[in-house]
Design a protein around this motif. Structure first.
Motif, PDB file in Angstrom:
ATOM      1  N   TYR A  33      27.751  27.904  58.318  1.00 33.99           N
ATOM      2  CA  TYR A  33      26.651  28.585  57.638  1.00 33.99           C
ATOM      3  C   TYR A  33      26.267  27.882  56.344  1.00 33.99           C
ATOM      4  N   GLY A  36      24.077  24.918  57.048  1.00 31.55           N
ATOM      5  CA  GLY A  36      22.707  25.337  57.312  1.00 31.55           C
ATOM      6  C   GLY A  36      21.967  25.656  56.023  1.00 31.55           C
ATOM      7  N   ASP A  39      21.135  22.398  54.317  1.00 32.07           N
ATOM      8  CA  ASP A  39      20.036  21.680  54.977  1.00 32.07           C
ATOM      9  C   ASP A  39      18.683  22.164  54.457  1.00 32.07           C
ATOM     10  N   TYR A  70      15.724  28.601  60.108  1.00 36.01           N
ATOM     11  CA  TYR A  70      16.901  28.980  59.332  1.00 36.01           C
ATOM     12  C   TYR A  70      17.031  30.482  59.100  1.00 36.01           C
TER      13      TYR A  70
END
Length: 160
Positions: A33, A36, A39, A70
């Protein structure tokens, strides 16, 4: 101890303060997580280094990835099982970093969180924790986002 590299520092702090899961499985989920979050946060951080023309395209990319990739993924995690936290039944580094990302996104465009009620609830819950609430107050240690003046200084220093 002296540490360098953001992820190493964050892992150390999370481990020290019991925010890094109870076992390897939880740590792997937290790492997933957090990656992510990083990112999407990277797109936000890179916005200011682009020319004004490129910023328009980068902002469009950010909005598309936020609303179609996302945030839906994080909302889906929140809709299954425990609604209080991303991993397990307690606060983790992933929750804190996701809330930070939500703040960053909302500072660019508050409408981007409109369709994500579970993420908004997470933000409210985490932001209400006494230490987080104190950190978010004006005059706290929270650093403002980079502005064009600091970006220009960095460009001169690093020659880009």
């Amino acid at each position: 101890m002296e540490l360098v590299q953001t992820r190493a520092i964050l892992n150390y702090i999370a481990s020290k303060h019991n925010l890094y899961g109870k076992d390897l499985k939880e740590r792997a989920l937290i790492d997933m997580y957090v990656e992510g979050v990083m990112d999407l946060n990277e797109i936000i951080m890179m916005l200011l280094i682009h020319s004004p023309e490129e910023q328009v395209n980068q902002l469009a990319l950010l909005k598309e990835k936020t609303t179609n990739r996302y945030f839906p993924a994080f909302e889906k995690v929140k809709s299954h099982g425990n609604h209080d936290y991303l991993v397990g039944n307690r606060l983790s580094r992933a929750d804190i970093q996701l809330v930070e990302l939500i703040y960053n996104v909302e500072e660019l465009d508050p409408s981007l969180t409109a369709n994500f009620p579970l993420l908004k609830a997470l933000k409210t819950r985490i932001s209400s924790l006494p230490t987080v609430k104190k950190f978010l107050q004006p005059g706290s240690q929270r650093k403002p986002h980079e502005d064009m003046k600091s970006i220009e200084k960095a460009r001169r220093i690093f020659k880009f």
